[in-house]
Design a protein around this motif. Sequence first.
Motif, short mmCIF file in Angstrom:
data_model
loop_
_atom_site.label_atom_id
_atom_site.label_comp_id
_atom_site.label_asym_id
_atom_site.label_seq_id
_atom_site.Cartn_x
_atom_site.Cartn_y
_atom_site.Cartn_z
N HIS A 1 -20.98 0.65 2.80
CA HIS A 1 -20.34 1.95 2.60
C HIS A 1 -20.14 2.13 1.11
O HIS A 1 -19.40 1.37 0.47
CB HIS A 1 -19.00 2.01 3.34
CG HIS A 1 -18.24 3.29 3.11
ND1 HIS A 1 -17.12 3.35 2.32
CD2 HIS A 1 -18.46 4.55 3.56
CE1 HIS A 1 -16.67 4.60 2.30
NE2 HIS A 1 -17.47 5.34 3.03
N SER B 1 -24.05 7.68 8.14
CA SER B 1 -23.46 8.95 7.74
C SER B 1 -23.76 9.22 6.28
O SER B 1 -23.96 8.29 5.49
CB SER B 1 -21.95 8.96 7.98
OG SER B 1 -21.30 8.01 7.15
N ARG B 2 -23.78 10.51 5.94
CA ARG B 2 -24.00 10.92 4.55
C ARG B 2 -23.26 12.24 4.33
O ARG B 2 -23.46 13.20 5.07
CB ARG B 2 -25.49 11.10 4.25
CG ARG B 2 -25.79 11.44 2.80
CD ARG B 2 -27.29 11.61 2.59
NE ARG B 2 -27.61 11.80 1.18
CZ ARG B 2 -27.55 12.96 0.55
NH1 ARG B 2 -27.18 14.05 1.23
NH2 ARG B 2 -27.86 13.06 -0.73
N LYS B 3 -22.41 12.27 3.30
CA LYS B 3 -21.59 13.45 3.04
C LYS B 3 -21.57 13.73 1.55
O LYS B 3 -21.25 12.85 0.74
CB LYS B 3 -20.17 13.25 3.56
CG LYS B 3 -19.25 14.45 3.37
CD LYS B 3 -17.87 14.17 3.91
CE LYS B 3 -16.94 15.37 3.73
NZ LYS B 3 -15.57 15.07 4.25
N GLU C 1 -22.93 5.80 4.27
CA GLU C 1 -22.73 4.58 5.06
C GLU C 1 -24.04 4.28 5.77
O GLU C 1 -24.60 5.13 6.45
CB GLU C 1 -21.61 4.75 6.07
CG GLU C 1 -21.29 3.47 6.84
CD GLU C 1 -20.08 3.61 7.75
OE1 GLU C 1 -19.69 2.59 8.37
OE2 GLU C 1 -19.54 4.74 7.84
#
Length: 341
Positions: A178, A145-147, A161
């Motif tokens: 993370h 994931s990437r935000k 993450e």
Amino acid sequence: MGDGSRQEPAVSRLSDGLLQKPALGFSSFLQIPDKIQNSLKVHFGRFLKKDGAGHGMNAETSPEMGKELCTAAAAQVSLDRQLQAWRNNPSWTDEPPEIKVTVPEGSLCNLNLRFKAGLPPDAVYNIIIDPANKRVFKNIKEVISRKVLLDEGSRQVVEVEQAAIWKFLWWSGILAVHVFVDQNRKNHTVKFKQGRAGFMRKFEGCWRIEPIFVDKDVCLPLHPCTLEEYESCTGSRGRVASAITLDQLIEPALLPPPPISWYLRGITSRTTEMLVNDLIAETARLRGISNNANGKQDVEEICDASKSHPGIECGDIKERWRQRRKSGRHGNSLRLTSQFL
């Protein structure tokens, strides 16, 4: 560029390729060449968020947007000019990183790596922060994931993450990581710090990228201290390389005793070294000459050697390497074959 009574356009290019100081506002964007406009779409998008009533924001009255676009445009022009300087003179020798390992009390290790790359800092920075850099760094198995948590134009804070691969001798495995990443283009730093606790209690560090004026000797007796001074004295033809530092602190949740801690320290050092070597290889690829310069000389040698085989065309690279292996040239021919095939 015209007499004093004539109004200058919002953005105009001087003879040396630099941009004049542009007027703020959306009109300045219209004067930017198409190539640069395309590269600025990502910067431009965040200023067009809708307000609470569902209407688009008035870009003409946004000085922040004008400043951001002008800064991004100038940076892109400068980077293009620096990359062109490397294409004109691609001579550079990559060296392995210098690694220093210390063991602070209670930690597994603190790694300090220093190395140089034959690309300007902006280009190296782009590789490190690229969301798709999995293709560059072989130890990244998957980006889970990437935000983006904060976006201030030249600075972003990103939550990432990912699953990382580690290797040491005949052992290997996958480790979930993370981190929160604070990336700042103004000073070319990328700071990272562990988010959720897991196998590691502390995992943090920082990339720092500083310019190297490769051709500063042509400026003598002047000694340029800034990029503007360097570009001025070299006529914007001077190459800019990068001095890169990676500091990384690792502290596991449970520090094992020796000799297990020794193995873990070796795994960490080797994994980080692999990451740096991947970065060096990518800068060489973007420079476009890491294999081509040597390859050109080898091709000429192979073509000379294959004159006795008139049926073989020099355009067939695989056949040329077969002939090289058959000719048994020098002791390093097999290493060269594995590198170029």
